[in-house]
Design an enzyme around this catalytic site. Structure first.
Site, PDB file in Angstrom:
ATOM      1  N   ARG A  54      50.318  24.722  42.975  1.00 15.37           N
ATOM      2  CA  ARG A  54      50.159  26.145  42.630  1.00 15.37           C
ATOM      3  C   ARG A  54      49.995  26.271  41.114  1.00 15.37           C
ATOM      4  O   ARG A  54      49.179  27.046  40.627  1.00 15.37           O
ATOM      5  CB  ARG A  54      51.367  26.967  43.121  1.00 15.37           C
ATOM      6  N   TYR A 107      32.432  48.354  43.407  1.00 18.71           N
ATOM      7  CA  TYR A 107      32.731  47.767  44.712  1.00 18.71           C
ATOM      8  C   TYR A 107      33.897  48.535  45.355  1.00 18.71           C
ATOM      9  O   TYR A 107      34.918  48.783  44.703  1.00 18.71           O
ATOM     10  CB  TYR A 107      33.079  46.277  44.536  1.00 18.71           C
ATOM     11  N   ASP A 180      33.359  43.104  35.286  1.00 20.34           N
ATOM     12  CA  ASP A 180      33.114  42.399  36.542  1.00 20.34           C
ATOM     13  C   ASP A 180      31.661  41.927  36.498  1.00 20.34           C
ATOM     14  O   ASP A 180      30.733  42.731  36.577  1.00 20.34           O
ATOM     15  CB  ASP A 180      33.368  43.353  37.721  1.00 20.34           C
ATOM     16  N   LYS A 205      30.285  35.177  45.614  1.00 17.12           N
ATOM     17  CA  LYS A 205      28.908  35.660  45.567  1.00 17.12           C
ATOM     18  C   LYS A 205      28.009  34.618  44.874  1.00 17.12           C
ATOM     19  O   LYS A 205      27.888  33.520  45.362  1.00 17.12           O
ATOM     20  CB  LYS A 205      28.893  37.029  44.875  1.00 17.12           C
TER      21      LYS A 205
HETATM   22  C1  LIG Z   1      31.360  43.428  42.361  1.00 12.15           C
HETATM   23  C2  LIG Z   1      32.480  42.861  43.186  1.00 12.15           C
HETATM   24  N1  LIG Z   1      33.672  42.615  42.612  1.00 12.15           N
HETATM   25  C3  LIG Z   1      34.714  42.121  43.322  1.00 12.15           C
HETATM   26  C4  LIG Z   1      34.619  41.870  44.676  1.00 12.15           C
HETATM   27  C5  LIG Z   1      35.811  41.366  45.433  1.00 12.15           C
HETATM   28  O1  LIG Z   1      35.684  39.994  45.655  1.00 12.15           O
HETATM   29  P1  LIG Z   1      36.263  39.229  46.943  1.00 12.15           P
HETATM   30  O2  LIG Z   1      35.573  39.795  48.142  1.00 12.15           O
HETATM   31  O3  LIG Z   1      35.928  37.795  46.653  1.00 12.15           O
HETATM   32  O4  LIG Z   1      37.729  39.489  46.978  1.00 12.15           O
HETATM   33  C6  LIG Z   1      33.389  42.102  45.312  1.00 12.15           C
HETATM   34  C7  LIG Z   1      33.244  41.835  46.756  1.00 12.15           C
HETATM   35  O5  LIG Z   1      32.258  42.190  47.368  1.00 12.15           O
HETATM   36  C8  LIG Z   1      32.296  42.611  44.558  1.00 12.15           C
HETATM   37  O6  LIG Z   1      31.107  42.880  45.113  1.00 12.15           O
END
Ligand SMILES: Cc1ncc(COP(=O)(O)O)c(C=O)c1O
Length: 387
Positions: A54, A107, A180, A205
């Site tokens: 961890r 998101y 992000d 992604k």
């Molecule tokens: C722009 C963006 N940020 C964060 C996330 C969250 O990521 P995760 O699904 O890996 O938890 C997503 C998920 O679709 C996303 O599109």
């Protein structure tokens, strides 16, 4: 990598950062260290600093070094998901009573984290349009705002925020700017070089790129902030496991070539959609008509593989077109080699229905993959024509 006088290029870093051949065997790929603990050479005699997985694992460390190098950061941290990374960041830098500015287009899961998890815990937020610098400035509460959270391009409306400008006003207010960078990936945009303090990724992604693993990452330059995050990563424990790190790191090595092809294909898909009678609006930052085009051109290398469009015949027609597509797989997520199509209002963004982040009902979102472009266009033509 051997010390070089010049900084290695992006693709060289993608392939070599964190990937020194294994000292024991010479294996060119970092092994999957499927171990929870490590033998100590006498109490406290750690080999390479590893005591428990961890706290640290060499497969994870390899990925963390690579993503930090690609984002031009100093420290990277890998998590079990993008949301785990976000949650760890929030608890590393915010306390109950603090305030965060979030995008009014983001998101849905990120919004849900702020609205349904962080808010009841005492962290307040205000939503502001990322394209409107004055609105972001006005949403900041001096002394209370600890973070300004930016997505650019946003999910799903592909709105562009000016990272450098928002970094300036965020720092003037004594807050940190989080970007992000999931949609752009570090190949197209490096927010830390534009003044951001923290980069967030859903590595699920483009970074992983093959729709076979869920993960998240944080990258920073400031070492004090890095120590806080490292402490919380270990104390909260939402780490990425070694098998997931291996897959994510394997994907990351080809990010540059994949992104070029995603961008090429997206441009062709956009040109096709622009002429289609069933489409009222194509949303893509690469279009000169996109309101954020000039900013995108300044801060991104190209415009990415995500495309959104609005169906002329409304919600049901948009839903039906999604269901008819065949080469575009109907599904959530994005950024993999295969093309995906979805209806944000009923899928990825259902959790923002009825909120200030609600998305248009006639919106379709495409994650344009790296298949043969002609096949993608023929598929969309069939899906939009109803046959
Ligand atoms: C722009 C963006 N940020 C964060 C996330 C969250 O990521 P995760 O699904 O890996 O938890 C997503 C998920 O679709 C996303 O599109």
């Amino acid at each position: 990598m051997t010390e070089q006088l010049h900084k290695p290029g992006f693709e060289t870093r993608a392939i070599h950062a964190g990937s020194e051949p294994d000292p024991t065997t010479g294996a060119v790929t970092p092994p999957i260290f499927a171990t929870s603990t490590y033998k100590q050479d006498g109490v406290g005699g750690l080999r390479g600093g590893y005591e428990y997985s961890r706290s640290g694992n060499p497969t994870r460390a390899a990925l963390e070094e690579c993503i930090a190098a690609l984002e031009d950061g100093d420290r990277g941290f890998a998590f079990a998901s993008g949301l785990a990374a976000e949650d760890t960041l929030l608890r590393s830098v915010c306390r109950p009573g603090d305030h965060v500015v979030i995008p009014n287009d983001a998101y849905g899961g990120t919004y849900r984290l702020f609205a349904k998890v962080a808010l009841p815990w005492g962290l307040e937020h205000s939503a502001a349009p990322v394209a409107d610098v004055d609105a972001v400035r006005a949403a900041i509460r001096p002394g209370q705002t600890k973070l300004v959270w930016l997505e650019t391009p946003t999910n799903p409306m592909l709105t562009i925020g000016d990272i450098a400008e928002i970094a300036g006003l965020t720092h003037d207010a004594g807050a940190l700017l989080v970007v992000d960078n999931t949609f752009a990936s570090p190949y197209l945009q490096q927010p830390l070089t534009l003044g951001a303090d923290v980069v967030v990724h859903s590595t699920t992604k483009y970074v992983g790129g093959h729709s076979d693993v869920v993960g998240g990452a944080l990258v920073v330059r400031d070492l004090e902030l890095a120590e806080k995050i490292a402490f919380h990563q270990n104390s909260m424990g939402a780490v990425a496991g070694p098998f997931d790190c291996f897959l994510t790191h394997r994907g990351l090595k080809t990010l540059g070539v994949r992104m070029e092809r995603h961008c090429d294909n997206a441009e062709q898909v956009v040109a096709f959609l622009e002429d289609h009678p069933a489409v009222t609006e194509v949303i893509y930052p690469g279009l000169a008509t996109h309101p954020g085009h000039d900013v995108a051109r300044r801060q991104m290398k190209r415009f990415g593989g995500m495309v959104a469009f609005r169906h002329a015949d409304g919600e049901q027609a948009a839903v039906d077109a999604c269901a008819r597509a065949e080469v575009f797989t109907l599904g959530e997520s994005l950024g993999g080699v295969e093309s995906l199509i979805e209806h944000p209002g009923r899928m990825t963004h259902m959790s923002v229905a009825g909120t200030e982040l609600e998305v248009p009902a006639d919106l379709v979102r495409l994650s344009v993959g790296i298949e043969t472009a002609d096949d993608l266009i023929a598929d969309l033509d069939r899906a939009l024509s109803g046959g």
